[in-house]
Design a protein around this motif. Structure first.
Motif, PDB file in Angstrom:
ATOM      1  N   LEU A 181      10.461  11.546  -3.103  1.00  0.00           N
ATOM      2  CA  LEU A 181      11.540  10.669  -3.371  1.00  0.00           C
ATOM      3  C   LEU A 181      12.449  11.213  -4.459  1.00  0.00           C
ATOM      4  O   LEU A 181      11.870  11.194  -5.620  1.00  0.00           O
ATOM      5  CB  LEU A 181      11.206   9.374  -3.404  1.00  0.00           C
ATOM      6  CG  LEU A 181      12.293   8.305  -3.812  1.00  0.00           C
ATOM      7  CD1 LEU A 181      13.481   8.255  -2.882  1.00  0.00           C
ATOM      8  CD2 LEU A 181      11.626   6.908  -4.111  1.00  0.00           C
ATOM      9  N   VAL A 182      13.739  11.138  -4.571  1.00  0.00           N
ATOM     10  CA  VAL A 182      14.484  11.761  -5.644  1.00  0.00           C
ATOM     11  C   VAL A 182      15.505  10.677  -5.691  1.00  0.00           C
ATOM     12  O   VAL A 182      16.341  10.260  -4.736  1.00  0.00           O
ATOM     13  CB  VAL A 182      15.372  12.948  -5.299  1.00  0.00           C
ATOM     14  CG1 VAL A 182      16.334  13.219  -6.462  1.00  0.00           C
ATOM     15  CG2 VAL A 182      14.364  14.242  -5.399  1.00  0.00           C
ATOM     16  N   LEU A 183      15.222   9.940  -6.801  1.00  0.00           N
ATOM     17  CA  LEU A 183      16.152   8.798  -7.167  1.00  0.00           C
ATOM     18  C   LEU A 183      17.364   9.376  -7.868  1.00  0.00           C
ATOM     19  O   LEU A 183      17.364   9.708  -9.350  1.00  0.00           O
ATOM     20  CB  LEU A 183      15.451   7.726  -7.715  1.00  0.00           C
ATOM     21  CG  LEU A 183      14.455   7.032  -7.157  1.00  0.00           C
ATOM     22  CD1 LEU A 183      13.661   5.979  -7.958  1.00  0.00           C
ATOM     23  CD2 LEU A 183      15.146   6.242  -5.820  1.00  0.00           C
ATOM     24  N   LYS A 210      17.874   9.194  -2.426  1.00  0.00           N
ATOM     25  CA  LYS A 210      18.657   7.981  -2.376  1.00  0.00           C
ATOM     26  C   LYS A 210      19.585   8.136  -3.699  1.00  0.00           C
ATOM     27  O   LYS A 210      19.038   8.035  -4.871  1.00  0.00           O
ATOM     28  CB  LYS A 210      17.980   6.714  -2.999  1.00  0.00           C
ATOM     29  CG  LYS A 210      18.445   5.422  -2.613  1.00  0.00           C
ATOM     30  CD  LYS A 210      17.734   4.351  -3.358  1.00  0.00           C
ATOM     31  CE  LYS A 210      18.172   4.289  -4.837  1.00  0.00           C
ATOM     32  NZ  LYS A 210      19.654   3.867  -5.012  1.00  0.00           N
ATOM     33  N   VAL A 211      20.883   8.125  -3.297  1.00  0.00           N
ATOM     34  CA  VAL A 211      21.887   8.152  -4.450  1.00  0.00           C
ATOM     35  C   VAL A 211      22.059   6.949  -5.128  1.00  0.00           C
ATOM     36  O   VAL A 211      21.931   5.994  -4.608  1.00  0.00           O
ATOM     37  CB  VAL A 211      23.375   8.853  -3.677  1.00  0.00           C
ATOM     38  CG1 VAL A 211      23.338  10.134  -2.967  1.00  0.00           C
ATOM     39  CG2 VAL A 211      23.833   7.743  -2.740  1.00  0.00           C
ATOM     40  N   PRO A 232      17.764  21.265   9.184  1.00  0.00           N
ATOM     41  CA  PRO A 232      16.219  21.661   9.715  1.00  0.00           C
ATOM     42  C   PRO A 232      15.126  20.822   9.353  1.00  0.00           C
ATOM     43  O   PRO A 232      14.026  20.821   9.424  1.00  0.00           O
ATOM     44  CB  PRO A 232      15.834  22.913   8.982  1.00  0.00           C
ATOM     45  CG  PRO A 232      16.724  23.098   7.815  1.00  0.00           C
ATOM     46  CD  PRO A 232      17.882  22.234   8.060  1.00  0.00           C
ATOM     47  N   GLY A 233      15.549  19.518   8.535  1.00  0.00           N
ATOM     48  CA  GLY A 233      14.743  18.323   8.209  1.00  0.00           C
ATOM     49  C   GLY A 233      14.157  18.377   6.777  1.00  0.00           C
ATOM     50  O   GLY A 233      13.318  18.102   6.419  1.00  0.00           O
ATOM     51  N   PHE A 234      14.805  19.515   5.955  1.00  0.00           N
ATOM     52  CA  PHE A 234      14.435  19.679   4.478  1.00  0.00           C
ATOM     53  C   PHE A 234      14.798  18.312   3.668  1.00  0.00           C
ATOM     54  O   PHE A 234      14.454  18.265   2.502  1.00  0.00           O
ATOM     55  CB  PHE A 234      14.614  20.780   4.046  1.00  0.00           C
ATOM     56  CG  PHE A 234      14.019  22.081   4.859  1.00  0.00           C
ATOM     57  CD1 PHE A 234      13.168  21.804   5.802  1.00  0.00           C
ATOM     58  CD2 PHE A 234      14.850  23.297   4.722  1.00  0.00           C
ATOM     59  CE1 PHE A 234      12.628  23.046   6.485  1.00  0.00           C
ATOM     60  CE2 PHE A 234      14.299  24.361   5.589  1.00  0.00           C
ATOM     61  CZ  PHE A 234      13.335  24.362   6.449  1.00  0.00           C
ATOM     62  N   LEU A 235      15.893  17.520   4.129  1.00  0.00           N
ATOM     63  CA  LEU A 235      16.547  16.811   3.081  1.00  0.00           C
ATOM     64  C   LEU A 235      17.092  15.596   4.011  1.00  0.00           C
ATOM     65  O   LEU A 235      17.559  15.898   5.145  1.00  0.00           O
ATOM     66  CB  LEU A 235      17.843  17.552   2.487  1.00  0.00           C
ATOM     67  CG  LEU A 235      18.518  16.539   1.391  1.00  0.00           C
ATOM     68  CD1 LEU A 235      17.847  15.887   0.554  1.00  0.00           C
ATOM     69  CD2 LEU A 235      19.721  17.196   0.912  1.00  0.00           C
ATOM     70  N   ARG A 236      17.134  14.386   3.561  1.00  0.00           N
ATOM     71  CA  ARG A 236      17.697  13.218   4.101  1.00  0.00           C
ATOM     72  C   ARG A 236      18.480  12.534   2.809  1.00  0.00           C
ATOM     73  O   ARG A 236      17.797  12.397   1.730  1.00  0.00           O
ATOM     74  CB  ARG A 236      16.723  12.347   4.835  1.00  0.00           C
ATOM     75  CG  ARG A 236      16.390  12.775   6.137  1.00  0.00           C
ATOM     76  CD  ARG A 236      17.284  13.044   7.115  1.00  0.00           C
ATOM     77  NE  ARG A 236      16.987  13.499   8.346  1.00  0.00           N
ATOM     78  CZ  ARG A 236      16.932  14.930   8.852  1.00  0.00           C
ATOM     79  NH1 ARG A 236      17.391  15.744   7.920  1.00  0.00           N
ATOM     80  NH2 ARG A 236      16.605  15.372   9.924  1.00  0.00           N
ATOM     81  N   ILE A 237      19.639  12.003   2.976  1.00  0.00           N
ATOM     82  CA  ILE A 237      20.223  11.378   1.970  1.00  0.00           C
ATOM     83  C   ILE A 237      20.572   9.926   2.193  1.00  0.00           C
ATOM     84  O   ILE A 237      21.017   9.731   3.513  1.00  0.00           O
ATOM     85  CB  ILE A 237      21.611  12.070   1.802  1.00  0.00           C
ATOM     86  CG1 ILE A 237      21.414  13.562   1.310  1.00  0.00           C
ATOM     87  CG2 ILE A 237      22.537  11.279   0.397  1.00  0.00           C
ATOM     88  CD1 ILE A 237      22.785  14.345   0.925  1.00  0.00           C
ATOM     89  N   VAL A 238      20.340   8.914   1.578  1.00  0.00           N
ATOM     90  CA  VAL A 238      20.274   7.559   1.817  1.00  0.00           C
ATOM     91  C   VAL A 238      21.141   6.587   0.684  1.00  0.00           C
ATOM     92  O   VAL A 238      21.022   7.291  -0.381  1.00  0.00           O
ATOM     93  CB  VAL A 238      18.919   6.879   2.202  1.00  0.00           C
ATOM     94  CG1 VAL A 238      18.353   7.457   3.493  1.00  0.00           C
ATOM     95  CG2 VAL A 238      18.156   6.754   0.963  1.00  0.00           C
ATOM     96  N   ARG A 239      21.857   5.937   1.151  1.00  0.00           N
ATOM     97  CA  ARG A 239      22.509   4.837   0.134  1.00  0.00           C
ATOM     98  C   ARG A 239      21.483   3.543  -0.113  1.00  0.00           C
ATOM     99  O   ARG A 239      20.586   3.238   0.789  1.00  0.00           O
ATOM    100  CB  ARG A 239      23.717   4.516   0.479  1.00  0.00           C
ATOM    101  CG  ARG A 239      24.784   5.475   0.846  1.00  0.00           C
ATOM    102  CD  ARG A 239      26.007   4.984   1.215  1.00  0.00           C
ATOM    103  NE  ARG A 239      27.085   5.816   1.371  1.00  0.00           N
ATOM    104  CZ  ARG A 239      27.446   6.741   2.326  1.00  0.00           C
ATOM    105  NH1 ARG A 239      26.956   6.456   3.377  1.00  0.00           N
ATOM    106  NH2 ARG A 239      28.620   7.584   2.390  1.00  0.00           N
ATOM    107  N   GLY A 240      21.881   2.908  -1.079  1.00  0.00           N
ATOM    108  CA  GLY A 240      21.236   1.562  -1.453  1.00  0.00           C
ATOM    109  C   GLY A 240      21.221   1.209  -2.694  1.00  0.00           C
ATOM    110  O   GLY A 240      21.245   1.918  -3.742  1.00  0.00           O
TER     111      GLY A 240
END
Length: 591
Positions: A181-183, A210-211, A232-240
């Protein structure tokens, strides 16, 4: 790492309270997709990973202009504002040079070579091994003339060991680091991008990013720039907000957490809040189960070593200090906050006059980061005699070491600059300032030292020993430590020794494109004078300090052509067009 193909549902906890099921479900799904992606990453060869960095370079270059416009607009910098150049350098430029550096490292490892096989190695006080990390190319020597970086390894790490261990996770590319997890940080747009890259390359760890809500407008741009990682599924970006972050930190499929943020947020993640957090800390039972790394900022000193300075020197270094404080309106973890100056320097009053003048005349800009106004109000209350410059938007506090408690222990993260007077001259002053910075200022992220060439030559090895004594993750001599942040082959992070119980500037490092192990610090060196005055630093054919063929750096907030030059530097990194670069260099001489 769990290998099930089914979505893992996090157990109900305090982190779940108020987080609706329709919010949790896509987060769980993203983590499941990343677990599959982690396995896919482990199957890629080093050559394929290098190719991926090159694909990212293309996708990032394609969105560079939109990246800058979105970032600048979100910070209240209208088109044509002279400080828009900051967003070029601290945004796509930083990303592009990092991609090139990681590609070079992966290429070396793929060929069976150490990433630092061609790097020059040396020694520093205490027998430390030094890896000279920039400049490495003729282009770097020209564009960043007079600036260099070196990484000092921890005492006991030999040159042979440094060569053998460089590579970190890429020495065992099939060993998965799981899902991290990268915050993301909320102030500098390249930070979340660079943190995701480092997690992937250094530790074989795919990430859910999570940006920070301050960067929500950047998400569509990040998604296009980082598409070669997302597909390829190496990263997902989410808000919140904080509730989403809390849920993710407690998710059982998260193998590691990395945060760039405040120490208060770090403590809340590790220990929780309120009375329960106090009990956990007392009993040594952290709330967070996964390992964590962090970059948390601090109070950065600017040590001004007294010497015999010309009027031009006084003005240039005053503008240098003002840049350290006012870049990004002071919303930087590495912003210089406390100037340590000698009470016995005959030119002290003249220098402070130049400092006040430069601080007042720097271009106006919004103080945009959340809660900044309350920090400015706190400074006004703590220091009612402070000078308010720039139309009342920035505080300059001149005080003594006995009255500087707030300045030295509170990271204002806003345009508040303090000046603290200490006694002494020469080595006596430098040693006293080093001890003051180590013992009185909160944090260990970065320290800056300004010293003229003649004084530096007179002190000799005393300057190098002072650098060694400073307990900071980056030390800059006649430069700003942010140059270390911008240099991908340098390391960025707190001085070693941070723990879950006490980590005022964090734990671990990032960037580190050579993937060095056993890092202690980065040292940045720059020219005391710009061209043409840098020629005066040559006496009898001997260089007394870093020479330079460039004028005022384009990242100075007082540079008239900074926006155009920073854009030109970035576009050159994208297309390598020397004809356009020649035009940019001519503009640089108009600063």
């Amino acid at each position: 790492m769990a290998t099930s193909g089914h979505t893992t549902k996090a157990p109900q906890s305090a982190a779940d309270e108020g987080l609706a099921a329709d919010v949790r479900a896509p987060l769980d799904a993203a983590i499941t997709e990343l677990r599959t992606g982690a396995r896919a990453w482990s199957l890629l060869s080093l050559g394929q990973r290098r190719t991926l960095m090159q694909r990212l370079r293309v996708s990032t270059g394609a969105v560079a202009a939109e990246w800058v416009d979105t970032a600048a607009t979100s910070k209240g910098l209208a088109p044509g504002h002279p400080l828009r150049g900051e967003e070029w350098l601290s945004g796509p430029y930083a990303a592009l040079v990092a991609l090139d550096a990681y590609a070079d490292t992966l290429g070396a490892l793929a060929a069976g070579r150490s990433p630092i096989e061609k790097a020059r190695l040396g020694t520093a006080p205490g027998g430390r091994t030094v890896v000279h990390t920039s400049p490495l190319t003729a282009t770097d020597r020209l564009l960043l003339s007079g600036y260099s970086t070196e990484v000092w390894l921890q005492p006991g790490v030999t040159a042979a060991e440094a060569r053998r261990t460089a590579g970190l996770g890429q020495r065992e590319p099939a060993a998965s680091g799981g899902v991290g997890l990268v915050l993301g940080a909320g102030n500098i747009t390249s930070i979340p991008y660079l943190d995701v890259l480092y997690e992937l390359v250094a530790f074989n760890r795919v990430s859910i990013l999570k940006v920070n809500p301050t960067q929500d407008a950047m998400v569509p741009i990040f998604e296009r720039a980082l598409a070669p990682l997302i597909e390829p599924g190496f990263l997902r970006i989410v808000r919140g907000g904080g509730d989403v972050g809390a849920y993710l930190t407690q998710h059982p499929s998260i193998s590691h957490v990395h945060i760039t943020g405040s120490e208060a947020t770090f403590r809340a993640i590790v220990w929780g809040t309120g009375g329960a957090a106090t009990r956990r800390r007392r009993e040594g039972r952290p709330l967070l189960k996964a390992p964590i790394s962090a970059e948390l900022g601090g109070v950065s000193p600017i040590i001004v070593v007294p010497g015999s300075w010309s009027r031009a020197d006084l003005r240039f270094q005053a503008e240098h200090i003002v840049t350290m404080r006012l870049h990004n309106s002071g919303h930087n973890c590495i912003a210089g906050q406390v100037v340590l100056i000698s009470a016995d320097w005959p030119q002290r009053r003249e220098f402070l006059h130049e400092l006040r003048t430069a601080y007042d005349r720097a271009p106006s800009r919004p103080v945009w980061y959340p809660h900044s106004q309350s920090r400015l109000d706190a400074a006004r209350a703590s220091y009612p005699d402070a000078a308010w410059c720039g139309g009342g938007t920035r505080a300059l506090v001149e005080t003594t070491e006995t009255d500087a408690a707030d300045l030295e222990t509170t990271e204002y993260f806003a345009p508040v600059l303090g000046v603290v007077t200490l006694p002494g001259t020469g080595q006596e002053f430098l040693d006293a300032a080093v001890h003051h910075a180590n013992d009185r200022l909160t944090g260990t992220l970065g320290a800056n030292v300004l010293i003229d060439p003649v004084t530096q030559a007179a002190l000799g090895d005393g300057v190098e020993h002072a650098i060694a004594e400073l307990r900071y993750g980056t030390v800059a001599l006649n430069a700003w430590t942010a140059f270390g942040f911008l240099t991908p082959t340098a390391t960025w992070g707190a001085y070693p020794g941070g723990t879950l119980e006490h980590a005022p500037s964090g734990m671990g490092v990032v960037h580190n494109a050579f993937l060095l192990d056993g890092v202690e610090r980065t040292v940045v060196r720059g020219p005391f004078r710009p061209f043409p005055r840098s020629v005066s630093s040559m006496i009898g054919g001997r260089a007394l300090s870093q020479g330079s063929v460039l004028p005022k750096p384009p990242w100075f907030v007082t540079s008239r052509t900074g926006a155009a030059v920073c854009e030109g530097f970035t576009r050159f990194r994208i297309d390598g067009d020397w004809a356009k670069m020649a035009v940019t260099l001519m503009k640089a001489f108009g600063a």
